[in-house]
Design an enzyme around this catalytic site. Structure first.
Site, mmCIF file in Angstrom:
data_model
loop_
_atom_site.group_PDB
_atom_site.id
_atom_site.type_symbol
_atom_site.label_atom_id
_atom_site.label_comp_id
_atom_site.label_asym_id
_atom_site.label_seq_id
_atom_site.Cartn_x
_atom_site.Cartn_y
_atom_site.Cartn_z
ATOM 1 N N GLU A 52 0.824 -1.212 0.000
ATOM 2 C CA GLU A 52 0.000 0.000 0.000
ATOM 3 C C GLU A 52 0.856 1.258 0.000
ATOM 4 O O GLU A 52 0.531 2.243 -0.656
ATOM 5 C CB GLU A 52 -0.961 0.003 1.197
ATOM 6 C CG GLU A 52 -2.087 -1.001 1.086
ATOM 7 C CD GLU A 52 -2.976 -0.768 -0.142
ATOM 8 O OE1 GLU A 52 -3.068 0.375 -0.616
ATOM 9 O OE2 GLU A 52 -3.553 -1.752 -0.634
ATOM 10 N N TYR A 135 -6.209 6.473 4.708
ATOM 11 C CA TYR A 135 -6.293 5.507 3.605
ATOM 12 C C TYR A 135 -5.500 4.227 3.924
ATOM 13 O O TYR A 135 -6.034 3.115 3.860
ATOM 14 C CB TYR A 135 -5.759 6.131 2.294
ATOM 15 C CG TYR A 135 -5.557 5.070 1.257
ATOM 16 C CD1 TYR A 135 -6.621 4.625 0.491
ATOM 17 C CD2 TYR A 135 -4.316 4.432 1.108
ATOM 18 C CE1 TYR A 135 -6.459 3.595 -0.414
ATOM 19 C CE2 TYR A 135 -4.150 3.404 0.211
ATOM 20 C CZ TYR A 135 -5.225 2.993 -0.553
ATOM 21 O OH TYR A 135 -5.066 1.962 -1.427
ATOM 22 N N ASP A 153 -9.095 6.571 -2.156
ATOM 23 C CA ASP A 153 -7.943 7.133 -2.876
ATOM 24 C C ASP A 153 -8.493 7.691 -4.193
ATOM 25 O O ASP A 153 -9.711 7.796 -4.368
ATOM 26 C CB ASP A 153 -6.851 6.074 -3.086
ATOM 27 C CG ASP A 153 -7.276 4.977 -4.064
ATOM 28 O OD1 ASP A 153 -8.485 4.932 -4.430
ATOM 29 O OD2 ASP A 153 -6.422 4.179 -4.469
#
Ligand code: SF4
Length: 372
Positions: A52, A135, A153
């Site tokens: 990520e 996020y 996102d």
């Protein structure tokens, strides 16, 4: 850390409701159509976290080789926490946005010192780690720990804006609030990690910024933007920041067969990376004069035997930079740094091995090509 009791997921939307229909359709589509990506073979929190972090602002194809190399080198939190920052930045070299690498290292140190070496398993606790925002916390908590935590996102914002016909600018406070509310509503229910990944995957492969492929979209039956006839009109665009043109100079400054390398402070753009000394020119400043000025001001050296090598260009998010590269000799002065935090006199070979940003690598490649 022992895994905390799982938050009780809210009841999923009824299958006949728009939210319930969209959930079901997204999950079925994701399981059938998702791309085979290396981080989708695991729900190991460390690996999910690294993927990520790498995927922020970076294309999947670019990330894949970095992901493998990084995990070969730092296979777990303890290995990352115990590594030298230069090695971590070296493994990150070329991916850009280097604050991500510095934060990963700081966060790994924190996890080892304060969490017994295991990543926290809730979004709130993950957000306590350096560099972990809403996020990333939501992504790790949902994918690795099956928590019903939302993510938003760029890809998810586009899908949700079109699906629900949201007209607010996603960058505005009101737009962000609305998007997180919609993402939260959608993620409640079974398989929150797959649901979040389905949204991201849809935005990356079907609901693209230009020419979305609506006929093969699993949520087309409920899509407000498609019904309106112009899906590309959403999300509402904010003003694009102006890109500034900058001219700068940098030099391979030689003394007794070695070259001066300077290191940027750890905070800020390209923080912790190695660089050639130099700096930005003032408006209308001649590059040759600017080189002498910047070397005097920023590393305290007077130089001679100045030889121009050429120019390289690089585009940063808000800066289009043209860098004039030189080779020169340090004639007088002792190194006094302004705007850098350390320096080394190194061989050309050692200079090439130091972690550096793409612009510096371009300058070094140009110098090497000129010398051969
Ligand atoms: Fe995007 Fe088209 Fe799907 Fe709507 S129907 S979510 S615009 S791809």
């Amino acid at each position: 850390m022992a895994k905390a009791a799982q938050a009780t997921p809210a009841k999923p939307g009824r299958s006949g409701s728009p939210t319930g229909r969209a959930r079901g359709a997204l999950l079925r589509w994701y399981r059938r159509a998702r791309r085979d990506l290396p981080w989708r073979h695991t729900n190991d929190p460390y690996r999910v976290w690294i993927s990520e972090a790498m995927l922020q602002q970076t294309r999947v194809e670019t990330v894949i080789p970095y992901y493998h190399r990084f995990l070969d080198r730092f296979p777990d939190v303890a290995a990352l926490a115990g590594a030298e920052l230069d090695d971590v930045l070296g493994a990150w070299q070329g991916l850009g946005y280097y604050s991500r690498a510095r934060n990963l290292k700081r966060a790994a140190e924190h996890v080892v010192e304060c969490c017994g070496g295991e990543l926290p398993d809730t979004a709130d606790a993950l957000r306590e780690l350096p560099g972990v925002g809403r996020y990333t916390a939501g992504a790790v908590a949902s994918i690795a720990f099956d928590r019903p935590e939302p993510i938003v996102d760029g890809n998810v914002a586009r899908v949700l804006s079109r699906l629900h016909g949201l007209t607010e600018d996603p960058k505005s406070r009101a737009g962000q609030k609305r998007l997180w509310e919609e993402a939260e509503r959608l993620v409640r229910g079974r398989s929150p990690g797959d649901l979040n990944q389905a949204l991201m995957e849809l935005g990356a492969t079907v609901c693209t910024p230009r020419s979305p492929e609506c006929p093969r979209c699993p949520v087309r039956a409920d899509c407000v933007a498609l019904r309106g006839g112009d899906p590309e009109a959403l999300p509402a665009g904010g003003k694009r920041p102006k890109v500034r043109d900058i001219t700068a100079v940098a030099a391979l400054v030689e003394r007794r067969g070695r070259v001066l390398a300077v290191r940027r402070p750890e905070t800020g753009l390209l923080g912790g990376l190695w660089d050639l000394p130099g700096g930005d020119l003032t408006a209308s400043e001649d590059p040759d004069a600017g080189l002498e000025r910047t070397l005097r001001e920023r590393v305290g050296l007077e130089v001679g035997a100045v030889e121009p090598i050429g120019a390289v260009r690089h585009v940063f998010t808000h800066r289009r930079l043209s860098l004039h590269v030189y080779r020169c000799r340090a004639d007088a002065g002792r190194v006094r740094l302004d705007g850098f935090d350390s320096h080394r006199w190194v061989t050309d070979k050692a200079l090439a091995a130091l972690p550096a940003g793409n612009l510096t690598r371009k300058a070094l490649a140009l110098a090497e090509a000129k010398a051969s």
